[in-house]
Structure formats: structure tokens, C-alpha cells
Design a protein around this motif. Structure first.
Motif, PDB file in Angstrom:
ATOM      1  N   LEU A  91     -38.479 108.458 -11.680  1.00  0.00           N
ATOM      2  CA  LEU A  91     -37.491 108.145 -10.606  1.00  0.00           C
ATOM      3  C   LEU A  91     -36.649 106.975 -11.280  1.00  0.00           C
ATOM      4  N   LEU A  92     -37.372 105.990 -12.201  1.00  0.00           N
ATOM      5  CA  LEU A  92     -36.350 104.901 -12.534  1.00  0.00           C
ATOM      6  C   LEU A  92     -35.563 105.486 -13.712  1.00  0.00           C
ATOM      7  N   LEU A  93     -35.998 106.234 -14.677  1.00  0.00           N
ATOM      8  CA  LEU A  93     -35.204 106.844 -15.445  1.00  0.00           C
ATOM      9  C   LEU A  93     -33.909 107.732 -15.068  1.00  0.00           C
ATOM     10  N   ALA A  94     -34.346 108.371 -13.980  1.00  0.00           N
ATOM     11  CA  ALA A  94     -33.501 109.133 -13.207  1.00  0.00           C
ATOM     12  C   ALA A  94     -32.200 108.375 -12.579  1.00  0.00           C
ATOM     13  N   LEU A  95     -32.674 107.302 -11.906  1.00  0.00           N
ATOM     14  CA  LEU A  95     -31.714 106.314 -11.509  1.00  0.00           C
ATOM     15  C   LEU A  95     -30.811 105.626 -12.297  1.00  0.00           C
ATOM     16  N   LEU A  96     -31.451 105.472 -13.453  1.00  0.00           N
ATOM     17  CA  LEU A  96     -30.604 104.706 -14.498  1.00  0.00           C
ATOM     18  C   LEU A  96     -29.492 105.911 -15.426  1.00  0.00           C
ATOM     19  N   VAL A  97     -30.123 107.136 -15.427  1.00  0.00           N
ATOM     20  CA  VAL A  97     -29.274 107.946 -16.165  1.00  0.00           C
ATOM     21  C   VAL A  97     -28.200 108.647 -15.094  1.00  0.00           C
ATOM     22  N   SER A  98     -28.393 108.566 -13.747  1.00  0.00           N
ATOM     23  CA  SER A  98     -27.596 109.303 -12.933  1.00  0.00           C
ATOM     24  C   SER A  98     -26.211 108.110 -12.670  1.00  0.00           C
ATOM     25  N   ASP A  99     -26.833 106.897 -12.658  1.00  0.00           N
ATOM     26  CA  ASP A  99     -25.927 105.998 -12.508  1.00  0.00           C
ATOM     27  C   ASP A  99     -24.921 105.759 -13.948  1.00  0.00           C
ATOM     28  N   LEU A 100     -25.753 105.940 -14.982  1.00  0.00           N
ATOM     29  CA  LEU A 100     -24.629 105.722 -16.154  1.00  0.00           C
ATOM     30  C   LEU A 100     -23.668 107.105 -16.139  1.00  0.00           C
ATOM     31  N   LEU A 142     -17.632 115.638  -4.688  1.00  0.00           N
ATOM     32  CA  LEU A 142     -18.325 116.832  -5.336  1.00  0.00           C
ATOM     33  C   LEU A 142     -18.372 116.265  -7.029  1.00  0.00           C
ATOM     34  N   PHE A 143     -17.279 116.093  -7.643  1.00  0.00           N
ATOM     35  CA  PHE A 143     -17.172 115.763  -9.009  1.00  0.00           C
ATOM     36  C   PHE A 143     -18.107 114.632  -9.297  1.00  0.00           C
ATOM     37  N   VAL A 144     -18.131 113.588  -8.791  1.00  0.00           N
ATOM     38  CA  VAL A 144     -18.921 112.368  -9.048  1.00  0.00           C
ATOM     39  C   VAL A 144     -20.190 112.454  -8.954  1.00  0.00           C
ATOM     40  N   ARG A 145     -20.702 113.446  -7.892  1.00  0.00           N
ATOM     41  CA  ARG A 145     -22.007 113.860  -7.464  1.00  0.00           C
ATOM     42  C   ARG A 145     -22.453 114.748  -8.437  1.00  0.00           C
ATOM     43  N   PHE A 146     -21.869 115.710  -8.805  1.00  0.00           N
ATOM     44  CA  PHE A 146     -22.089 116.648  -9.997  1.00  0.00           C
ATOM     45  C   PHE A 146     -22.414 115.993 -11.329  1.00  0.00           C
ATOM     46  N   CYS A 147     -21.519 115.227 -11.517  1.00  0.00           N
ATOM     47  CA  CYS A 147     -21.736 114.442 -12.937  1.00  0.00           C
ATOM     48  C   CYS A 147     -22.978 113.480 -12.824  1.00  0.00           C
ATOM     49  N   GLY A 148     -23.442 113.047 -11.721  1.00  0.00           N
ATOM     50  CA  GLY A 148     -24.485 112.121 -11.566  1.00  0.00           C
ATOM     51  C   GLY A 148     -25.730 112.901 -11.438  1.00  0.00           C
ATOM     52  N   LEU A 149     -26.105 114.169 -11.076  1.00  0.00           N
ATOM     53  CA  LEU A 149     -26.925 114.621 -10.887  1.00  0.00           C
ATOM     54  C   LEU A 149     -27.512 115.805 -11.995  1.00  0.00           C
ATOM     55  N   LEU A 150     -26.432 116.306 -12.541  1.00  0.00           N
ATOM     56  CA  LEU A 150     -26.418 117.433 -13.588  1.00  0.00           C
ATOM     57  C   LEU A 150     -27.475 116.861 -14.535  1.00  0.00           C
ATOM     58  N   PRO A 151     -27.365 115.742 -15.192  1.00  0.00           N
ATOM     59  CA  PRO A 151     -28.013 115.278 -16.457  1.00  0.00           C
ATOM     60  C   PRO A 151     -29.790 115.234 -16.023  1.00  0.00           C
ATOM     61  N   LEU A 152     -29.990 114.923 -14.590  1.00  0.00           N
ATOM     62  CA  LEU A 152     -31.284 114.950 -14.261  1.00  0.00           C
ATOM     63  C   LEU A 152     -32.030 116.403 -14.483  1.00  0.00           C
ATOM     64  N   TYR A 153     -31.151 117.471 -14.476  1.00  0.00           N
ATOM     65  CA  TYR A 153     -31.717 118.896 -14.387  1.00  0.00           C
ATOM     66  C   TYR A 153     -31.600 119.157 -15.837  1.00  0.00           C
ATOM     67  N   SER A 165     -37.960 118.359  -7.324  1.00  0.00           N
ATOM     68  CA  SER A 165     -36.581 118.100  -6.231  1.00  0.00           C
ATOM     69  C   SER A 165     -36.703 116.688  -5.602  1.00  0.00           C
ATOM     70  N   ALA A 166     -38.131 115.983  -5.983  1.00  0.00           N
ATOM     71  CA  ALA A 166     -38.442 114.650  -5.499  1.00  0.00           C
ATOM     72  C   ALA A 166     -37.272 113.742  -5.984  1.00  0.00           C
ATOM     73  N   THR A 167     -37.037 113.698  -7.378  1.00  0.00           N
ATOM     74  CA  THR A 167     -36.365 112.686  -8.034  1.00  0.00           C
ATOM     75  C   THR A 167     -34.992 112.877  -7.634  1.00  0.00           C
ATOM     76  N   PRO A 168     -34.211 113.979  -7.594  1.00  0.00           N
ATOM     77  CA  PRO A 168     -32.739 113.847  -6.885  1.00  0.00           C
ATOM     78  C   PRO A 168     -32.581 113.678  -5.596  1.00  0.00           C
TER      79      PRO A 168
END
Ligand SMILES: [Zn+2]
Ligand SMILES: [Zn+2]
Length: 273
Positions: A91-100, A142-153, A165-168
């Protein structure tokens, strides 16, 4: 259909909760008093519902396709290792990667005229308050959300299983709640915590009309702006908000105008200035 009705009901309840929390606080601790006609209630309500529902309806398929395609680029050891981490670490890593990634998507939306046409809608209000959080053209969101979530997958921090799906879900929920907070018209500072987390003062400077509009791109972690040289947070609050890019005052115009060819030259003016 029943699932959508259930989501709408859930959003109505969320809206009631948000109003119960923010309206009294914004009245008591207002940064700026709202001037007559500044708040566009009906468009803001439309954006709240549309921008909460559309990502759920439209992003799942492209996200799955893009994640599948990326498997040929990212070594299999990366998602295997990261998906085996404990939930808290993921979760912590996901928050960092998504925000980046959202940071760079947001920064690109300020620099690239095609994206700025859509993002200008978010910068158009002259009164910033908690519902400004969802006031965005759906294409921009949609653009910003896509860019923020795709790296998690791609990295294995999220997946199609219930556990995956808990992390996203947590990233979206936390990001949404924090988004309403940093847009709120509440005169609050968090002291030393401002090193770690974005605040209303931090994000209000991003909504200023001129020299600081290209500062403070991060949604949650100001450290990103410090690292990439876009951080700006004085002790004072901004005097005014908005953008010089013309944005239609009515909802239909705001949604349609960014697709018009004339919007290109206006957007170019802004991003080249
Ligand atoms: Zn922006
Ligand atoms: Zn904003």
C-alpha cells in the motif's frame, strides 16, 4: 443497471457526509469569503457524480489491456516480488508510485496544449472549495487517473483478484478524501506534517492565476515537488484563483469546447507563456 443505481446511492451518501464535514468548517475557518455567483453548484454536482462513476465504467478494460501489453517489457521477477510483499508495504509503495506518476501526468497536462485544453476546466474556478476537487473535464480526470493507476498493475502492486484490488481501491479512496481536503476553503496548516503531506495551502497555490500555477503538482506528497523543483509554500495564502485561459461558464460549453479546433491556439498561448 442495478449496480450503477447502487453506486449513485453510495455517492449521494458520500456527498451528504462531505457536506456535513466541510460546509461548517468552510463557514467557520474560511480562507476567502465566497462572492456572489462564484460557486457553480449544478456543474459542480454534475462533475462530482460523473467523475466518480466514469473511471469505474471506462478504465477497467484499457487498464487491463495496457497491463497485459506491459508484461512483455517489465521483467516477470518485478511483479512476482512486489505482489508477494505484505499488504502494508504494498500500500505504501502503491501510494508513492501512484503519486509520482500522477505528478508527471499533471505536469504534462500543464505543458502540453492538447491536455491543457481539458485541464483548464479544473483551474477555472475563482472560488476554490472542497467540491473543486471533482470539478474536472472527464478526459482530464481519466488521463491522470489512468497514469496514476496503470503502474500499480504493471508492477504487480495491484491485480484482478480480490486481494490485488485492495491496493488500487485504497489508493483511490485515500486520494479522493485527501483531494476534497486540499481543495477545501479551510484556513488550516499542519506544521511539520506539511513536509510529508499536501495541505489546502499547498494546493491553493497551484490554483493561482499566474506565476505559481506551475507549482505544487503533487496530489499527496509535496516531497515530489521538492525533488523536481516545483515546490512553493510561503506562510501566506493566495489572493486570487483562476486561469487566463477562457473557459465557458456553462456546463455544456466546458465539456464541448476543449474538443473544438479553436481551443488549440488558446491552449498553446497558455502553455508557451
Ligand atoms: Zn493543475
Ligand atoms: Zn486542484
Amino acid at each position: 443497471m442495478a449496480a450503477i443505481a447502487e453506486q449513485v446511492l453510495r455517492l449521494v451518501l458520500w456527498l451528504c457526509l462531505l457536506c456535513a464535514i466541510f460546509l461548517p468548517l468552510e463557514r467557520r475557518f474560511a480562507v476567502h469569503q465566497e462572492e456572489a455567483g462564484e460557486r457553480q453548484r449544478w456543474p459542480d454536482l454534475f462533475y462530482y457524480f460523473a467523475n466518480s462513476l466514469l473511471p469505474m465504467l471506462l478504465l477497467a478494460v484499457p487498464m487491463a489491456l495496457a497491463a497485459q501489453l506491459s508484461r512483455s517489457i517489465v521483467p516477470a521477477a518485478v511483479p512476482t516480488t512486489l505482489s508477494a510483499l505484505p499488504l502494508a508495504a504494498r500500500l505504501l509503495l502503491a501510494l508513492l508510485v501512484s503519486d509520482l506518476c500522477a505528478y508527471w501526468a499533471h505536469r504534462l497536462a500543464h505543458r502540453w496544449p492538447l491536455l491543457w485544453r481539458f485541464h483548464a476546466v479544473h483551474h477555472s474556478p475563482t472560488h476554490v472549495y472542497f467540491l473543486t476537487n471533482t470539478r474536472a473535464h472527464p478526459v482530464d480526470l481519466l488521463f491522470v487517473r489512468f497514469c496514476g493507476l496503470l503502474p500499480l498493475y504493471v508492477l504487480g502492486l495491484a491485480g484482478p483478484s480480490v486481494a490485488g484490488s485492495a491496493t488500487p481501491v485504497a489508493v483511490i479512496l485515500l486520494g479522493s478524501v485527501w483531494g476534497f481536503f486540499i481543495h477545501s476553503n479551510i484556513r488550516v496548516r499542519l506544521g511539520p506534517l506539511e513536509w510529508l503531506l499536501s495541505t489546502p495551502a499547498f494546493h491553493h497555490w497551484h490554483h493561482t492565476r499566474h506565476e505559481h500555477i506551475d507549482r505544487n503538482f503533487a496530489a499527496m506528497l509535496p516531497l515530489l515537488d521538492r525533488i523536481f523543483g516545483t515546490y512553493y509554500l510561503p506562510r501566506t495564502w493566495p489572493a486570487d484563483y483562476g486561469t487566463d485561459t477562457p473557459v465557458a461558464s456553462d456546463l455544456g460549453g466546458q465539456l464541448a469546447a476543449p474538443f473544438a479546433p479553436a481551443a488549440a491556439s488558446t491552449a498553446l498561448d497558455r502553455t508557451e507563456s
